[in-house]
Design a protein around this motif. Structure first.
Motif, PDB file in Angstrom:
ATOM      1  N   ALA A 176       0.828  -1.207   0.000  1.00 29.02           N
ATOM      2  CA  ALA A 176       0.000   0.000   0.000  1.00 29.02           C
ATOM      3  C   ALA A 176       0.861   1.256   0.000  1.00 29.02           C
ATOM      4  O   ALA A 176       0.574   2.220  -0.724  1.00 29.02           O
ATOM      5  CB  ALA A 176      -0.929  -0.005   1.214  1.00 29.02           C
ATOM      6  N   PHE A 177       1.933   1.257   0.803  1.00 32.92           N
ATOM      7  CA  PHE A 177       2.856   2.401   0.793  1.00 32.92           C
ATOM      8  C   PHE A 177       3.461   2.593  -0.599  1.00 32.92           C
ATOM      9  O   PHE A 177       3.621   3.726  -1.072  1.00 32.92           O
ATOM     10  CB  PHE A 177       3.968   2.194   1.821  1.00 32.92           C
ATOM     11  N   ALA A 178       3.821   1.476  -1.240  1.00 38.45           N
ATOM     12  CA  ALA A 178       4.397   1.559  -2.583  1.00 38.45           C
ATOM     13  C   ALA A 178       3.384   2.129  -3.577  1.00 38.45           C
ATOM     14  O   ALA A 178       3.728   2.952  -4.430  1.00 38.45           O
ATOM     15  CB  ALA A 178       4.871   0.178  -3.042  1.00 38.45           C
ATOM     16  N   ILE A 179       2.134   1.691  -3.468  1.00 34.74           N
ATOM     17  CA  ILE A 179       1.088   2.210  -4.351  1.00 34.74           C
ATOM     18  C   ILE A 179       0.876   3.701  -4.098  1.00 34.74           C
ATOM     19  O   ILE A 179       0.668   4.485  -5.039  1.00 34.74           O
ATOM     20  CB  ILE A 179      -0.224   1.424  -4.130  1.00 34.74           C
ATOM     21  N   MET A 180       0.961   4.120  -2.839  1.00 31.08           N
ATOM     22  CA  MET A 180       0.809   5.542  -2.511  1.00 31.08           C
ATOM     23  C   MET A 180       2.063   6.346  -2.846  1.00 31.08           C
ATOM     24  O   MET A 180       2.124   7.544  -2.594  1.00 31.08           O
ATOM     25  CB  MET A 180       0.462   5.704  -1.032  1.00 31.08           C
ATOM     26  N   THR A 181       3.060   5.671  -3.386  1.00 31.61           N
ATOM     27  CA  THR A 181       4.261   6.348  -3.857  1.00 31.61           C
ATOM     28  C   THR A 181       4.259   6.496  -5.369  1.00 31.61           C
ATOM     29  O   THR A 181       4.675   7.521  -5.901  1.00 31.61           O
ATOM     30  CB  THR A 181       5.522   5.570  -3.419  1.00 31.61           C
ATOM     31  N   LYS A 182       3.749   5.474  -6.077  1.00 29.13           N
ATOM     32  CA  LYS A 182       3.847   5.504  -7.540  1.00 29.13           C
ATOM     33  C   LYS A 182       2.536   5.205  -8.246  1.00 29.13           C
ATOM     34  O   LYS A 182       2.260   5.771  -9.290  1.00 29.13           O
ATOM     35  CB  LYS A 182       4.907   4.490  -7.989  1.00 29.13           C
ATOM     36  N   GLY A 183       1.743   4.283  -7.719  1.00 33.19           N
ATOM     37  CA  GLY A 183       0.492   3.965  -8.385  1.00 33.19           C
ATOM     38  C   GLY A 183       0.180   2.484  -8.369  1.00 33.19           C
ATOM     39  O   GLY A 183       0.946   1.656  -7.874  1.00 33.19           O
ATOM     40  N   ILE A 184      -0.956   2.146  -8.941  1.00 36.25           N
ATOM     41  CA  ILE A 184      -1.525   0.802  -8.821  1.00 36.25           C
ATOM     42  C   ILE A 184      -0.744  -0.250  -9.596  1.00 36.25           C
ATOM     43  O   ILE A 184      -0.822  -1.438  -9.292  1.00 36.25           O
ATOM     44  CB  ILE A 184      -3.002   0.827  -9.273  1.00 36.25           C
ATOM     45  N   PHE A 185       0.045   0.152 -10.603  1.00 34.14           N
ATOM     46  CA  PHE A 185       0.822  -0.824 -11.376  1.00 34.14           C
ATOM     47  C   PHE A 185       1.806  -1.598 -10.493  1.00 34.14           C
ATOM     48  O   PHE A 185       2.173  -2.724 -10.823  1.00 34.14           O
ATOM     49  CB  PHE A 185       1.594  -0.113 -12.493  1.00 34.14           C
ATOM     50  N   ILE A 186       2.236  -0.989  -9.390  1.00 34.50           N
ATOM     51  CA  ILE A 186       3.179  -1.665  -8.491  1.00 34.50           C
ATOM     52  C   ILE A 186       2.573  -2.964  -7.966  1.00 34.50           C
ATOM     53  O   ILE A 186       3.245  -3.997  -7.891  1.00 34.50           O
ATOM     54  CB  ILE A 186       3.563  -0.735  -7.326  1.00 34.50           C
ATOM     55  N   ALA A 187       1.287  -2.924  -7.617  1.00 31.66           N
ATOM     56  CA  ALA A 187       0.625  -4.131  -7.124  1.00 31.66           C
ATOM     57  C   ALA A 187       0.572  -5.196  -8.207  1.00 31.66           C
ATOM     58  O   ALA A 187       0.768  -6.392  -7.937  1.00 31.66           O
ATOM     59  CB  ALA A 187      -0.789  -3.794  -6.644  1.00 31.66           C
ATOM     60  N   CYS A 188       0.325  -4.768  -9.440  1.00 22.67           N
ATOM     61  CA  CYS A 188       0.273  -5.725 -10.553  1.00 22.67           C
ATOM     62  C   CYS A 188       1.607  -6.435 -10.723  1.00 22.67           C
ATOM     63  O   CYS A 188       1.656  -7.653 -10.950  1.00 22.67           O
ATOM     64  CB  CYS A 188      -0.112  -4.999 -11.843  1.00 22.67           C
ATOM     65  N   MET A 189       2.715  -5.693 -10.615  1.00 24.92           N
ATOM     66  CA  MET A 189       4.038  -6.289 -10.796  1.00 24.92           C
ATOM     67  C   MET A 189       4.368  -7.274  -9.680  1.00 24.92           C
ATOM     68  O   MET A 189       4.855  -8.386  -9.938  1.00 24.92           O
ATOM     69  CB  MET A 189       5.097  -5.186 -10.841  1.00 24.92           C
ATOM     70  N   VAL A 190       4.129  -6.864  -8.445  1.00 30.57           N
ATOM     71  CA  VAL A 190       4.463  -7.739  -7.309  1.00 30.57           C
ATOM     72  C   VAL A 190       3.660  -9.034  -7.380  1.00 30.57           C
ATOM     73  O   VAL A 190       4.204 -10.142  -7.278  1.00 30.57           O
ATOM     74  CB  VAL A 190       4.214  -7.020  -5.967  1.00 30.57           C
ATOM     75  N   MET A 191       2.370  -8.903  -7.576  1.00 26.36           N
ATOM     76  CA  MET A 191       1.523 -10.104  -7.572  1.00 26.36           C
ATOM     77  C   MET A 191       1.761 -10.966  -8.808  1.00 26.36           C
ATOM     78  O   MET A 191       1.563 -12.191  -8.760  1.00 26.36           O
ATOM     79  CB  MET A 191       0.055  -9.717  -7.463  1.00 26.36           C
ATOM     80  N   ALA A 192       2.202 -10.354  -9.917  1.00 24.86           N
ATOM     81  CA  ALA A 192       2.506 -11.133 -11.124  1.00 24.86           C
ATOM     82  C   ALA A 192       3.598 -12.156 -10.840  1.00 24.86           C
ATOM     83  O   ALA A 192       3.560 -13.286 -11.354  1.00 24.86           O
ATOM     84  CB  ALA A 192       2.928 -10.206 -12.258  1.00 24.86           C
ATOM     85  N   GLY A 193       4.584 -11.792 -10.015  1.00 25.51           N
ATOM     86  CA  GLY A 193       5.648 -12.734  -9.671  1.00 25.51           C
ATOM     87  C   GLY A 193       5.116 -13.968  -8.966  1.00 25.51           C
ATOM     88  O   GLY A 193       5.537 -15.097  -9.246  1.00 25.51           O
ATOM     89  N   PHE A 194       4.178 -13.763  -8.044  1.00 28.95           N
ATOM     90  CA  PHE A 194       3.603 -14.897  -7.318  1.00 28.95           C
ATOM     91  C   PHE A 194       2.703 -15.733  -8.224  1.00 28.95           C
ATOM     92  O   PHE A 194       2.720 -16.968  -8.157  1.00 28.95           O
ATOM     93  CB  PHE A 194       2.835 -14.390  -6.098  1.00 28.95           C
ATOM     94  N   VAL A 195       1.923 -15.066  -9.070  1.00 25.98           N
ATOM     95  CA  VAL A 195       1.038 -15.796  -9.985  1.00 25.98           C
ATOM     96  C   VAL A 195       1.861 -16.674 -10.927  1.00 25.98           C
ATOM     97  O   VAL A 195       1.529 -17.844 -11.162  1.00 25.98           O
ATOM     98  CB  VAL A 195       0.158 -14.813 -10.777  1.00 25.98           C
ATOM     99  N   ILE A 196       2.954 -16.125 -11.456  1.00 27.22           N
ATOM    100  CA  ILE A 196       3.831 -16.912 -12.345  1.00 27.22           C
ATOM    101  C   ILE A 196       4.402 -18.111 -11.593  1.00 27.22           C
ATOM    102  O   ILE A 196       4.437 -19.235 -12.111  1.00 27.22           O
ATOM    103  CB  ILE A 196       4.947 -16.024 -12.912  1.00 27.22           C
ATOM    104  N   ASP A 197       4.843 -17.888 -10.363  1.00 30.64           N
ATOM    105  CA  ASP A 197       5.397 -18.979  -9.549  1.00 30.64           C
ATOM    106  C   ASP A 197       4.346 -20.065  -9.311  1.00 30.64           C
ATOM    107  O   ASP A 197       4.640 -21.264  -9.416  1.00 30.64           O
ATOM    108  CB  ASP A 197       5.898 -18.411  -8.218  1.00 30.64           C
TER     109      ASP A 197
END
Length: 580
Positions: A176-197
């Motif tokens: 949430a802090f990261a999203i409040m720093t740059k935007g919602i795409f940060i969540a997409c990138m982080v969760m994409a790593g777990f989904v791929i795994d």
């Protein structure tokens, strides 16, 4: 000499500790340099306005509403200003702490994924990545994001392994802090790593684990401060003019226009993307590890059919791949966007090097890193003469001594010595930049010098709306600043002091205004270096000049029309703040 411990050994990693300390000191050396124009100075000025006004809801630039970046880094910086005063150190220090948190989480995450020695190598790669070091001097949002993103991935990994609520909550909070720093795409990138795994390992049950879905709900709850402030500043006031329009929703901008709008080039902030932009950006930004990273990618593509197994770890590579593809396909691109992926690149590279047994590849790496070692020392020496820097002879002697010491300390071709030499040379390069190169260049950032000249007796200073904002002056100046149109001069009752371009003053004189120059300064945005500027023989052709001048009421006899200002004067210095 043994650089690092073999896995499982219990002795203290003393040399690793010393190298880490040296790396932190070199990264921190930028704390004592001025804030760089244009973006860093803009962010610092916004935070200064917030700290002085006590208004933590509205992001303001020159009295106007500013809709671009979220609030989190401005809140942190304003708190730092209240604690340490308004200065460059207070602006950069919190960013350095978040970058340090990134080093900690890189170590902790790699230890959990692999082993202690790989973690040590990953940390050394992380703290010596060139653009991360540069960004601890030219601070934007990226140092905050770098620490928050790897931290979020680390806690989510712990949650993935042990399914404990405290790790889901910690991961959600940092995300949430990261999203409040740059935007919602940060969540997409982080969760994409777990989904791929999960897909590679066929962990389908993770998609039905209600705790992951509740974690996303927690993220939405944790970003409520950002949504509330956007509503109060923009959605509650449809009459405000933003991007030349009324009825602009800050919440819509946050969720869509800021990120997806830049990606599809449909938002108010547009660019022209190049699909290979970040490929050649990596060549210099991830030095001294970029060649190794490219060899890693080439090797992985060659063995693609056998690269995946249900026992592997694909979270870091998944995040890195998803992020790199998103940035490469985006129509709006800037080099520092990649910084948030470097902790994950560090983990991937360290793991690959630790397990590398292919002798031709090892030989190639040894050769390439040797060549790079000498090229970087040669580049520093060449820059001494190209840029006509002072202390040439002492600097050359010191560079030669440091090169000799590194070669003597780490003279083997073992991988740990290659890592140590590569780490050492990039530290020398950035010591050179922060102690000799940038201090000379800052004499061309006129806003600092102009503010220092006026600060002993700070009164109101005026800046013209058709001349670039020069946020360094606005940040460092202690008095009041007002932006004015040229037509304002017709109603003058008293003398005014202005900070503006020499070209603007010359055009005012041609129009018949009485203006006398008090101080003239060379001017160039030194965060956007060009070959013409770096070359001392052609530098004068690249720089502009800004002045502090006094303008007196009325037109001189024979003065021309008020509206005769040459159009090129306005166009040359007109700029937009929407470039971050």
């Amino acid at each position: 000499m043994t650089l690092l411990l073999p896995a499982g050994q219990n002795k203290k990693p003393s040399l690793f500790s010393w190298l880490t300390i040296i790396g932190v000191i070199i990264n921190a050396s930028g704390l004592f340099l001025p804030v760089l124009e244009p973006d860093g100075a803009l962010y610092a000025t916004i935070s200064k306005t917030m700290a002085l006004s006590g208004d933590y809801v509205n992001l303001m630039v020159e009295g106007n509403d500013w809709l671009d970046k979220p609030h989190f880094p401005f809140w942190i910086t304003a708190f730092s200003f209240n604690l340490f005063g308004i200065n460059a150190f207070a602006y950069k220090f919190p960013a350095l702490l978040f970058w340090l948190a990134g080093a900690y989480y890189t170590y902790a995450f790699t230890c959990k994924l692999y082993n202690k020695q790989t973690a040590q190598w990953a940390v050394l790669i992380y703290i010596s990545a060139e653009h991360l070091i540069l960004s601890n001097n030219d601070v934007r949002a990226e140092p905050y994001l770098t620490g928050l993103m790897i931290g979020s991935a680390y806690y989510f990994y712990l949650a993935y392994r042990n399914n404990k609520w405290k790790h889901y909550i910690a991961g959600s909070l940092l995300l949430a802090f990261a999203i409040m720093t740059k935007g919602i795409f940060i969540a997409c990138m982080v969760m994409a790593g777990f989904v791929i795994d999960w897909i590679v390992k066929k962990e389908w049950k993770q998609f039905f684990n209600y705790r992951w879905w509740l974690s996303m709900v927690l993220v939405l709850i944790f970003i409520l401060p950002e949504l509330i402030t956007l509503y109060l500043q923009f959605d509650r006031h449809p009459e405000k003019l933003v991007f030349g329009q009324h009825n602009v929703s800050g919440i819509r901008f946050f969720f869509w226009d800021s990120q997806f709008g830049r990606f599809f080039n449909t938002g108010p902030i547009k660019g022209s993307g190049d699909k290979l932009f970040y490929v050649h950006t990596l060549l210099w930004a991830f030095l001294p590890w970029s060649i190794i990273l490219f060899l890693l990618v080439a090797s992985s593509l060659k063995k693609f059919n056998t690269a995946f197994s249900t026992t592997g770890n694909y979270i870091c590579s998944g995040i890195a791949l998803a992020g790199f593809l998103v940035f490469s396909l985006s129509r709006f691109q800037l080099p520092h966007y990649l910084n948030i992926l470097y902790p994950f690149f560090a983990v991937i590279v360290a793991h690959w090097l630790f397990h590398l047994t292919n002798k031709p590849l090892i030989k190639t790496i040894v050769y390439c890193q040797h060549v790079l070692f000498f090229l970087l020392f040669a580049a520093c020496t060449g820059l001494l003469f190209l840029a006509d820097l002072p202390y040439k002879i002492p600097a050359i002697v010191l560079l030669a001594v440091l090169a000799f010491v590194l070669l003597r300390l780490f003279r083997g071709n073992a991988m740990q010595h290659i890592i140590a030499r590569s780490f050492g040379v990039i530290m020398v390069v950035n010591l050179f930049l922060n102690t000799l190169f940038y201090p000379v260049l800052f004499q061309y950032q006129s806003g600092n010098e102009a503010a220092a000249f006026l600060n002993p007796q700070p009164g109101k200073v005026y800046m013209f709306t058709d001349v670039s904002s020069e946020y360094a002056f606005q940040f460092y100046y202690r008095g009041g600043i007002q932006r004015i149109d040229t037509r304002f001069l017709d109603s003058l009752q008293n003398d005014i002091t202005v900070y503006t371009s020499r070209e603007k003053i010359n055009s005012l004189k041609q129009m018949g205004y009485s203006a006398s120059v008090t101080l003239e300064l060379p001017h160039f945005h030194i965060s956007q270096l060009t070959g013409k500027f770096l070359n001392s023989d052609t530098r004068e052709q690249a720089i502009d000049h800004f002045v502090i001048a006094v303008i007196r009421p009325g037109l001189l006899a024979g003065g021309g029309s008020l509206f005769r200002s040459p159009p090129e004067a306005a166009h040359k210095y007109n700029c937009t703040i929407l470039r971050q």
